[in-house]
Design an enzyme around this catalytic site. Structure first.
Site, PDB file in Angstrom:
ATOM      1  CG  ASP A  77     -47.724  21.518  28.278  1.00  0.00           C
ATOM      2  OD1 ASP A  77     -48.548  21.089  29.120  1.00  0.00           O
ATOM      3  OD2 ASP A  77     -47.903  21.401  27.050  1.00  0.00           O
ATOM      4  CG  ASP A 108     -34.874  24.787  40.564  1.00  0.00           C
ATOM      5  OD1 ASP A 108     -34.994  24.283  41.712  1.00  0.00           O
ATOM      6  OD2 ASP A 108     -33.789  24.837  39.959  1.00  0.00           O
TER       7      ASP A 108
HETATM    8  C1  IPM Z   1     -33.146  19.098  43.942  1.00  0.00           C
HETATM    9  C2  IPM Z   1     -31.839  18.965  43.190  1.00  0.00           C
HETATM   10  C3  IPM Z   1     -31.497  17.485  43.095  1.00  0.00           C
HETATM   11  C4  IPM Z   1     -32.594  16.821  42.290  1.00  0.00           C
HETATM   12  C5  IPM Z   1     -30.104  17.205  42.519  1.00  0.00           C
HETATM   13  C6  IPM Z   1     -29.002  17.894  43.297  1.00  0.00           C
HETATM   14  C7  IPM Z   1     -29.835  15.724  42.458  1.00  0.00           C
HETATM   15  O1  IPM Z   1     -31.932  19.581  41.953  1.00  0.00           O
HETATM   16  O2  IPM Z   1     -33.221  18.631  45.099  1.00  0.00           O
HETATM   17  O3  IPM Z   1     -34.079  19.667  43.391  1.00  0.00           O
HETATM   18  O4  IPM Z   1     -32.552  16.820  41.057  1.00  0.00           O
HETATM   19  O5  IPM Z   1     -33.506  16.277  42.901  1.00  0.00           O
HETATM   20 MG    MG Z   2     -33.750  20.631  41.642  1.00  0.00          MG
END
Ligand code: IPM
Ligand code: MG
Length: 363
Positions: free
Chosen positions: A226, A254
């Site tokens: 976190d 992300d």
């Molecule tokens: C990633 C994607 C994948 C994951 C999905 C598409 C299964 O989000 O490669 O980060 O969760 O690993």
């Molecule tokens: Mg992902």
């Protein structure tokens, strides 16, 4: 002349648009370097494979992957397959390849290129100089743990279970990759866990600390997930290399993508002892798929990672990276990173511009 066999799995959505650009780039490198031949073998995966065969990961694709030196992968998934049962979802294709080929170490570099500082929604003072490598464990944890499933309960309600599980061996091998990567960078490793709550994280922390003894030149810091999520947007430049488990790595990578201006800029390499898969991090982007506007740079930089990690062509990988920078310096941008005063181009045009720079770098 060495020959490398590359399984090309574009998958779904913008995967179909960006992977051809990465193939173009590898072709240009092969011509320029004159020491290798790439054999590209197409394969079906994800929704595209479900439509053609009913299976997100057909046996033929898995065999192709096993027989190749490297896999160039696009993206899988999309609204069309979202209601399929869990085992027949498009995502299963990718999760299956990762597990079957034991691709346990996922490298996701997030770098803020100087000319894209203002493309990030974050302030210049925060993203300037950011250069992070996330090492995400990719074959364990919640994604694969048993038991898992959904069941009906006696009171008429339902219960769903996923299991977060790691063995010390699984932690040790990815920790070693984390330290190795950090050693070649700025020698700072942040190991991310939730050891104040999860017993799995307590084991994670113990094992990472044990592996640390083999790497006295790397400074190790343990960070709670976190807190890491907050620090990544508050003062990201403090991070060099991050190593973490599967789910935390999915989420944090992300988040780190936003530091680089756009998801469309982020490549990745998924490495095992005997196989490797290269994939743009952005996914299928159903909202823009089919329009020819997707940013191919993540896929092209993934091809550069392929050159570096699978073909032993580090110098050529640098050429590809330089070519990308030059095209950006000249002001060309796809829609995701476009700003006033820059020239908007489509997917194929961006690919062509990068190939042109690569050709110049070899001439
Ligand atoms: C990633 C994607 C994948 C994951 C999905 C598409 C299964 O989000 O490669 O980060 O969760 O690993
Ligand atoms: Mg992902």
């Amino acid at each position: 002349m060495a020959t490398y066999r590359i399984a090309v799995l574009p998958g779904d959505g913008v995967g179909q648009e960006v992977i051809p650009e990465a193939v173009k780039v590898l072709g240009a490198v092969a011509r320029g370097a004159g020491v290798v031949t790439f054999e590209f073998e197409p394969g079906l995966i994800g929704g595209a494979a479900i439509d053609a065969t009913g299976d997100p990961l057909p046996d033929a694709t898995l065999s192709l992957c096993r027989e190749s030196h490297a896999i160039l992968f696009g993206a899988v998934g999309g609204p069309k397959w979202d209601n399929a049962p869990q085992e027949k979802r498009a995502e299963r294709g990718l999760l299956g390849v990762r597990k079957e080929l034991d691709l346990y170490a996922n490298l996701r570099p997030a770098r803020c290129f100087p000319m894209l500082v203002d493309a990030s929604p974050l302030k210049r003072s925060i993203v300037e100089g950011v250069d992070i490598m996330v090492v995400r464990e990719l074959t364990g944890g919640l994604y694969y743990g048993e038991p898992r499933g959904m069941e009906k309960m006696a009171d008429g309600g339902r219960r769903a279970i996923n299991t977060m599980t790691y063995t010390s061996r699984e932690i040790e091998r990815v920790a070693r990759v984390g330290f190795d990567v950090a050693r070649k960078r700025r020698k700072k490793l942040a190991s991310v866990d939730k050891a104040n709550v999860l017993v799995v994280s307590q084991l994670w922390r113990q094992v990472v600390s044990e592996v640390a003894r083999e790497f006295p030149d790397v400074t190790l810091q343990h960070v709670l997930v976190d807190n890491c999520a907050m620090a990544l947007v508050a003062h990201p430049a403090q991070f060099d290399t991050i190593v973490t488990e599967n789910t935390f790595g999915d989420i944090l990578s992300d988040e780190a993508a936003i530091l680089a201006g756009s998801m469309g800029m982020l490549p990745s390499a998924s490495l095992g002892e005997t196989a490797a898969l290269y994939e743009p991090v952005h996914g299928t982007a159903p909202d823009i798929a089919g329009q020819g506007t997707a940013n191919p740079i993540a896929a092209i930089l993934s091809a550069a990672m392929l050159l570096r990690h699978s073909a032993g062509m580090g110098r050529d990988a640098e050429r590809v990276e330089t070519a990308v920078l030059r095209v950006l310096e000249k002001g060309y941008r796809t829609a995701d990173i476009h700003q006033d005063g820059t020239t908007r181009v489509g997917t194929a045009q961006m690919g062509d511009l990068i190939v042109r720079e690569i050709n110049m770098l070899y001439s």
